[in-house]
Design a protein around this motif. Structure first.
Motif, PDB file in Angstrom:
ATOM      1  N   ALA A 283       8.045  13.174  -2.387  1.00  0.00           N
ATOM      2  CA  ALA A 283       7.697  12.262  -1.296  1.00  0.00           C
ATOM      3  C   ALA A 283       8.425  12.598  -0.005  1.00  0.00           C
ATOM      4  CB  ALA A 283       8.002  10.827  -1.709  1.00  0.00           C
ATOM      5  N   TYR A 284       9.662  13.083  -0.077  1.00  0.00           N
ATOM      6  CA  TYR A 284      10.421  13.371   1.139  1.00  0.00           C
ATOM      7  C   TYR A 284       9.933  14.644   1.843  1.00  0.00           C
ATOM      8  CZ  TYR A 284      12.951  16.849  -1.645  1.00  0.00           C
ATOM      9  OH  TYR A 284      13.270  17.917  -2.422  1.00  0.00           O
ATOM     10  N   GLN A 285       9.079  15.441   1.198  1.00  0.00           N
ATOM     11  CA  GLN A 285       8.587  16.673   1.800  1.00  0.00           C
ATOM     12  C   GLN A 285       7.370  16.455   2.688  1.00  0.00           C
ATOM     13  OE1 GLN A 285       8.047  18.910  -1.831  1.00  0.00           O
ATOM     14  NE2 GLN A 285       9.889  20.128  -1.402  1.00  0.00           N
ATOM     15  N   TYR A 286       6.781  15.289   2.651  1.00  0.00           N
ATOM     16  CA  TYR A 286       5.626  15.012   3.489  1.00  0.00           C
ATOM     17  C   TYR A 286       6.065  14.783   4.923  1.00  0.00           C
ATOM     18  CZ  TYR A 286       2.273  14.677  -0.284  1.00  0.00           C
ATOM     19  OH  TYR A 286       1.443  14.974  -1.320  1.00  0.00           O
ATOM     20  N   GLU A 287       5.237  15.265   5.863  1.00  0.00           N
ATOM     21  CA  GLU A 287       5.503  15.092   7.275  1.00  0.00           C
ATOM     22  C   GLU A 287       4.294  14.444   7.933  1.00  0.00           C
ATOM     23  OE1 GLU A 287       6.584  18.778   9.042  1.00  0.00           O
ATOM     24  OE2 GLU A 287       8.205  19.153   7.622  1.00  0.00           O
TER      25      GLU A 287
ATOM     26  N   ARG B  38       0.858  -1.178   0.000  1.00  0.00           N
ATOM     27  CA  ARG B  38       0.000   0.000   0.000  1.00  0.00           C
ATOM     28  C   ARG B  38       0.898   1.233   0.000  1.00  0.00           C
ATOM     29  NH1 ARG B  38      -4.309  -1.889   4.686  1.00  0.00           N
ATOM     30  NH2 ARG B  38      -5.057  -3.708   3.555  1.00  0.00           N
ATOM     31  N   PHE B  39       0.583   2.216  -0.839  1.00  0.00           N
ATOM     32  CA  PHE B  39       1.400   3.424  -0.897  1.00  0.00           C
ATOM     33  C   PHE B  39       0.562   4.595  -1.368  1.00  0.00           C
ATOM     34  CE2 PHE B  39       1.842   1.056  -4.794  1.00  0.00           C
ATOM     35  CZ  PHE B  39       1.656   2.013  -5.786  1.00  0.00           C
ATOM     36  N   VAL B  40       1.117   5.792  -1.202  1.00  0.00           N
ATOM     37  CA  VAL B  40       0.470   7.032  -1.619  1.00  0.00           C
ATOM     38  C   VAL B  40       1.355   7.677  -2.667  1.00  0.00           C
ATOM     39  CG1 VAL B  40      -0.233   9.336  -0.855  1.00  0.00           C
ATOM     40  CG2 VAL B  40      -0.597   7.383   0.621  1.00  0.00           C
ATOM     41  N   GLU B  41       0.730   8.171  -3.727  1.00  0.00           N
ATOM     42  CA  GLU B  41       1.487   8.878  -4.750  1.00  0.00           C
ATOM     43  C   GLU B  41       1.442  10.368  -4.443  1.00  0.00           C
ATOM     44  OE1 GLU B  41       0.218   7.937  -8.674  1.00  0.00           O
ATOM     45  OE2 GLU B  41       0.362   5.780  -8.338  1.00  0.00           O
ATOM     46  N   ALA B  42       2.614  10.992  -4.363  1.00  0.00           N
ATOM     47  CA  ALA B  42       2.696  12.423  -4.089  1.00  0.00           C
ATOM     48  C   ALA B  42       2.226  13.196  -5.316  1.00  0.00           C
ATOM     49  CB  ALA B  42       4.123  12.798  -3.735  1.00  0.00           C
ATOM     50  N   ILE B  43       1.368  14.213  -5.104  1.00  0.00           N
ATOM     51  CA  ILE B  43       0.833  14.982  -6.218  1.00  0.00           C
ATOM     52  C   ILE B  43       1.551  16.325  -6.353  1.00  0.00           C
ATOM     53  CG2 ILE B  43      -1.219  16.123  -7.124  1.00  0.00           C
ATOM     54  CD1 ILE B  43      -2.866  13.960  -5.779  1.00  0.00           C
ATOM     55  N   ASN B  44       1.516  17.122  -5.317  1.00  0.00           N
ATOM     56  CA  ASN B  44       2.067  18.478  -5.394  1.00  0.00           C
ATOM     57  C   ASN B  44       3.455  18.613  -4.776  1.00  0.00           C
ATOM     58  OD1 ASN B  44      -0.234  19.440  -6.663  1.00  0.00           O
ATOM     59  ND2 ASN B  44      -1.266  19.820  -4.710  1.00  0.00           N
ATOM     60  N   ARG B  45       3.946  17.572  -4.134  1.00  0.00           N
ATOM     61  CA  ARG B  45       5.237  17.658  -3.468  1.00  0.00           C
ATOM     62  C   ARG B  45       6.046  16.410  -3.754  1.00  0.00           C
ATOM     63  NH1 ARG B  45       3.810  18.941   2.745  1.00  0.00           N
ATOM     64  NH2 ARG B  45       1.694  19.526   2.348  1.00  0.00           N
TER      65      ARG B  45
END
Length: 129
Positions: free
Chosen positions: A17-21, A8-15
């Motif tokens: 992947a390493y910018q998510y907190e 299971r994973f999430v695809e980053a749209i506007n950022r």
């Protein structure tokens, strides 16, 4: 004959992947990604939980304000002692804790011992002038 575990994973749209907190996307989705729940969350469920969290924050704020008002009223009426502010003047392991001038009394602080010093009669801080 080999069983491959589900990914299971999430695809980053506007950022990137390493910018998510932590907290950038709803906790329901995090629970699904980490396999803490079987089914992905619905939009209705996420909105319902967000509304519930906001209601709880507001209730907590209201209760804390009422408590502050009640404490102020009790302080004013003398039912409860006011908050005490402790003033720290040194540390217990300091060899001369709280004393700046020689004293006739011996002083023991932590692992040190300071004997009392001799003061001539009439010239000490213990006698009134």
């Amino acid at each position: 004959g080999q069983i491959i575990p589900e990914r299971r994973f999430v695809e980053a749209i506007n950022r990137q992947a390493y910018q998510y907190e932590t907290g950038d996307f709803p906790t329901e989705w995090e629970a699904w990604i980490r396999k803490k729940r079987n089914d992905p969350p619905t939009i209705e469920e996420i909105l319902k939980n967000e509304n519930y969290r906001e209601e709880m924050k507001q209730k907590i704020k209201d209760v804390s304000e009422k408590d502050k008002l009640l404490q102020a009223k009790e302080y004013k009426e003398g039912l409860v002692a006011g908050p005490v502010h402790t003033q720290v003047k040194g540390h217990a392991s300091a060899p001369y804790y709280g004393k700046k001038e020689p004293s006739q009394d011996p002083t023991s602080t932590a692992s040190t011992f300071q004997p009392g010093s001799w003061m001539p009669p009439g010239s000490g801080s213990s006698h009134n002038k």
